[in-house]
Design a protein around this motif. Sequence first.
Motif, PDB file in Angstrom:
ATOM      1  N   LYS A 288     106.151 -43.071  36.900  1.00 31.95           N
ATOM      2  CA  LYS A 288     106.530 -42.622  35.552  1.00 31.95           C
ATOM      3  C   LYS A 288     107.047 -43.823  34.790  1.00 31.95           C
ATOM      4  O   LYS A 288     107.929 -44.535  35.278  1.00 31.95           O
ATOM      5  CB  LYS A 288     107.593 -41.541  35.622  1.00 31.95           C
ATOM      6  N   ASP A 289     106.492 -44.037  33.626  1.00 29.02           N
ATOM      7  CA  ASP A 289     106.877 -45.173  32.774  1.00 29.02           C
ATOM      8  C   ASP A 289     106.782 -46.496  33.541  1.00 29.02           C
ATOM      9  O   ASP A 289     107.692 -47.322  33.504  1.00 29.02           O
ATOM     10  CB  ASP A 289     108.290 -44.994  32.218  1.00 29.02           C
TER      11      ASP A 289
ATOM     12  N   LEU B  90     107.032 -27.336  39.390  1.00 24.87           N
ATOM     13  CA  LEU B  90     108.291 -27.582  38.690  1.00 24.87           C
ATOM     14  C   LEU B  90     108.280 -28.863  37.861  1.00 24.87           C
ATOM     15  O   LEU B  90     109.066 -29.012  36.927  1.00 24.87           O
ATOM     16  CB  LEU B  90     109.447 -27.640  39.689  1.00 24.87           C
ATOM     17  N   ASN B  91     107.417 -29.807  38.210  1.00 22.44           N
ATOM     18  CA  ASN B  91     107.408 -31.115  37.547  1.00 22.44           C
ATOM     19  C   ASN B  91     106.097 -31.397  36.840  1.00 22.44           C
ATOM     20  O   ASN B  91     105.657 -32.538  36.772  1.00 22.44           O
ATOM     21  CB  ASN B  91     107.695 -32.210  38.579  1.00 22.44           C
ATOM     22  N   VAL B  92     105.486 -30.368  36.304  1.00 22.16           N
ATOM     23  CA  VAL B  92     104.195 -30.533  35.644  1.00 22.16           C
ATOM     24  C   VAL B  92     104.298 -31.477  34.448  1.00 22.16           C
ATOM     25  O   VAL B  92     103.325 -32.128  34.079  1.00 22.16           O
ATOM     26  CB  VAL B  92     103.610 -29.165  35.246  1.00 22.16           C
ATOM     27  N   ASP B  93     105.473 -31.621  33.861  1.00 16.47           N
ATOM     28  CA  ASP B  93     105.646 -32.531  32.726  1.00 16.47           C
ATOM     29  C   ASP B  93     105.424 -33.981  33.117  1.00 16.47           C
ATOM     30  O   ASP B  93     105.072 -34.812  32.287  1.00 16.47           O
ATOM     31  CB  ASP B  93     107.022 -32.354  32.091  1.00 16.47           C
ATOM     32  N   LEU B  94     105.606 -34.326  34.385  1.00 14.43           N
ATOM     33  CA  LEU B  94     105.335 -35.696  34.831  1.00 14.43           C
ATOM     34  C   LEU B  94     103.855 -36.027  34.760  1.00 14.43           C
ATOM     35  O   LEU B  94     103.466 -37.179  34.594  1.00 14.43           O
ATOM     36  CB  LEU B  94     105.802 -35.899  36.272  1.00 14.43           C
ATOM     37  N   LEU B  95     103.032 -34.994  34.908  1.00 13.69           N
ATOM     38  CA  LEU B  95     101.589 -35.208  34.935  1.00 13.69           C
ATOM     39  C   LEU B  95     101.009 -35.346  33.543  1.00 13.69           C
ATOM     40  O   LEU B  95      99.984 -35.981  33.349  1.00 13.69           O
ATOM     41  CB  LEU B  95     100.899 -34.053  35.665  1.00 13.69           C
ATOM     42  N   ALA B  96     101.627 -34.732  32.562  1.00  9.28           N
ATOM     43  CA  ALA B  96     101.079 -34.739  31.205  1.00  9.28           C
ATOM     44  C   ALA B  96     102.141 -35.171  30.200  1.00  9.28           C
ATOM     45  O   ALA B  96     102.423 -34.474  29.247  1.00  9.28           O
ATOM     46  CB  ALA B  96     100.545 -33.361  30.857  1.00  9.28           C
ATOM     47  N   SER B  97     102.756 -36.306  30.431  1.00 12.12           N
ATOM     48  CA  SER B  97     103.801 -36.771  29.523  1.00 12.12           C
ATOM     49  C   SER B  97     103.172 -37.274  28.215  1.00 12.12           C
ATOM     50  O   SER B  97     102.063 -37.789  28.217  1.00 12.12           O
ATOM     51  CB  SER B  97     104.631 -37.875  30.165  1.00 12.12           C
ATOM     52  N   PRO B  98     103.875 -37.115  27.092  1.00  5.97           N
ATOM     53  CA  PRO B  98     103.337 -37.582  25.802  1.00  5.97           C
ATOM     54  C   PRO B  98     103.228 -39.104  25.780  1.00  5.97           C
ATOM     55  O   PRO B  98     103.901 -39.800  26.524  1.00  5.97           O
ATOM     56  CB  PRO B  98     104.361 -37.092  24.787  1.00  5.97           C
ATOM     57  N   LYS B  99     102.382 -39.589  24.905  1.00  3.83           N
ATOM     58  CA  LYS B  99     102.214 -41.036  24.783  1.00  3.83           C
ATOM     59  C   LYS B  99     103.514 -41.672  24.304  1.00  3.83           C
ATOM     60  O   LYS B  99     104.177 -41.166  23.410  1.00  3.83           O
ATOM     61  CB  LYS B  99     101.091 -41.355  23.809  1.00  3.83           C
TER      62      LYS B  99
ATOM     63  N   MET C 243      94.686 -39.910  34.681  1.00  2.00           N
ATOM     64  CA  MET C 243      95.882 -39.312  35.218  1.00  2.00           C
ATOM     65  C   MET C 243      95.862 -39.507  36.736  1.00  2.00           C
ATOM     66  O   MET C 243      94.872 -39.227  37.396  1.00  2.00           O
ATOM     67  CB  MET C 243      95.935 -37.839  34.862  1.00  2.00           C
ATOM     68  N   ILE C 244      96.949 -39.953  37.283  1.00  2.22           N
ATOM     69  CA  ILE C 244      97.081 -40.140  38.718  1.00  2.22           C
ATOM     70  C   ILE C 244      98.028 -39.069  39.250  1.00  2.22           C
ATOM     71  O   ILE C 244      99.166 -38.962  38.803  1.00  2.22           O
ATOM     72  CB  ILE C 244      97.625 -41.544  39.045  1.00  2.22           C
ATOM     73  N   LEU C 245      97.541 -38.289  40.191  1.00  2.00           N
ATOM     74  CA  LEU C 245      98.376 -37.245  40.771  1.00  2.00           C
ATOM     75  C   LEU C 245      99.390 -37.847  41.731  1.00  2.00           C
ATOM     76  O   LEU C 245      99.111 -38.835  42.402  1.00  2.00           O
ATOM     77  CB  LEU C 245      97.517 -36.244  41.532  1.00  2.00           C
ATOM     78  N   PRO C 246     100.567 -37.236  41.814  1.00  2.00           N
ATOM     79  CA  PRO C 246     101.535 -37.680  42.815  1.00  2.00           C
ATOM     80  C   PRO C 246     100.938 -37.529  44.215  1.00  2.00           C
ATOM     81  O   PRO C 246     100.122 -36.644  44.467  1.00  2.00           O
ATOM     82  CB  PRO C 246     102.706 -36.718  42.617  1.00  2.00           C
ATOM     83  N   LYS C 247     101.360 -38.389  45.125  1.00  2.00           N
ATOM     84  CA  LYS C 247     100.797 -38.394  46.475  1.00  2.00           C
ATOM     85  C   LYS C 247     101.853 -37.981  47.488  1.00  2.00           C
ATOM     86  O   LYS C 247     103.033 -38.283  47.332  1.00  2.00           O
ATOM     87  CB  LYS C 247     100.262 -39.784  46.813  1.00  2.00           C
ATOM     88  N   LEU C 248     101.388 -37.318  48.520  1.00  2.00           N
ATOM     89  CA  LEU C 248     102.241 -36.920  49.625  1.00  2.00           C
ATOM     90  C   LEU C 248     102.005 -37.899  50.761  1.00  2.00           C
ATOM     91  O   LEU C 248     100.876 -38.051  51.233  1.00  2.00           O
ATOM     92  CB  LEU C 248     101.886 -35.494  50.048  1.00  2.00           C
ATOM     93  N   ARG C 249     103.062 -38.591  51.189  1.00  2.00           N
ATOM     94  CA  ARG C 249     102.925 -39.621  52.229  1.00  2.00           C
ATOM     95  C   ARG C 249     103.977 -39.416  53.311  1.00  2.00           C
ATOM     96  O   ARG C 249     105.107 -39.017  53.022  1.00  2.00           O
ATOM     97  CB  ARG C 249     103.098 -41.014  51.643  1.00  2.00           C
ATOM     98  N   ARG C 250     103.591 -39.760  54.532  1.00  2.00           N
ATOM     99  CA  ARG C 250     104.522 -39.683  55.654  1.00  2.00           C
ATOM    100  C   ARG C 250     105.132 -41.067  55.880  1.00  2.00           C
ATOM    101  O   ARG C 250     104.437 -42.065  55.961  1.00  2.00           O
ATOM    102  CB  ARG C 250     103.807 -39.222  56.910  1.00  2.00           C
ATOM    103  N   HIS C 251     106.458 -41.115  55.995  1.00  2.54           N
ATOM    104  CA  HIS C 251     107.161 -42.377  56.220  1.00  2.54           C
ATOM    105  C   HIS C 251     107.409 -42.586  57.705  1.00  2.54           C
ATOM    106  O   HIS C 251     107.195 -41.698  58.521  1.00  2.54           O
ATOM    107  CB  HIS C 251     108.491 -42.364  55.456  1.00  2.54           C
ATOM    108  N   ASP C 252     107.885 -43.776  58.028  1.00  6.78           N
ATOM    109  CA  ASP C 252     108.149 -44.139  59.419  1.00  6.78           C
ATOM    110  C   ASP C 252     109.193 -43.240  60.086  1.00  6.78           C
ATOM    111  O   ASP C 252     109.190 -43.074  61.302  1.00  6.78           O
ATOM    112  CB  ASP C 252     108.604 -45.594  59.521  1.00  6.78           C
ATOM    113  N   ASN C 253     110.077 -42.638  59.285  1.00 11.05           N
ATOM    114  CA  ASN C 253     111.098 -41.759  59.852  1.00 11.05           C
ATOM    115  C   ASN C 253     110.551 -40.379  60.222  1.00 11.05           C
ATOM    116  O   ASN C 253     111.275 -39.531  60.727  1.00 11.05           O
ATOM    117  CB  ASN C 253     112.299 -41.628  58.908  1.00 11.05           C
ATOM    118  N   GLY C 254     109.258 -40.137  59.921  1.00  9.67           N
ATOM    119  CA  GLY C 254     108.617 -38.876  60.276  1.00  9.67           C
ATOM    120  C   GLY C 254     108.607 -37.846  59.163  1.00  9.67           C
ATOM    121  O   GLY C 254     107.902 -36.848  59.242  1.00  9.67           O
TER     122      GLY C 254
END
Length: 72
Positions: free
Chosen positions: A20-21, A47-56, A1-12
């Motif tokens: 997903k899929d 709120l989006n825990v289903d993204l982390l453990a979606s069914p096969k 399982m890969i956790l979503p990442k928090l990243r900073r973009h060039d716009n700050g």
Amino acid sequence: MILPKLRRHDNGNYYVHWVKDRRSARASTGRSDVRGAVLFYADWLKLNVDLLASPKRFAKAPRQPQKVLEAK
């Protein structure tokens, strides 16, 4: 399982990135400060825990019992 990442973009602003899929997606936190972005990220994960453990996607169909043939 890969956790979503928090990243900073060039716009700050910070964005949440996830896959997903086999497609990448992102959501803006609307924040340029780390503290606000991390708080948004924590709420987003709840709120989006289903993204982390979606069914096969390709679950196998149940197997049908095979008939046993008897020689007469």
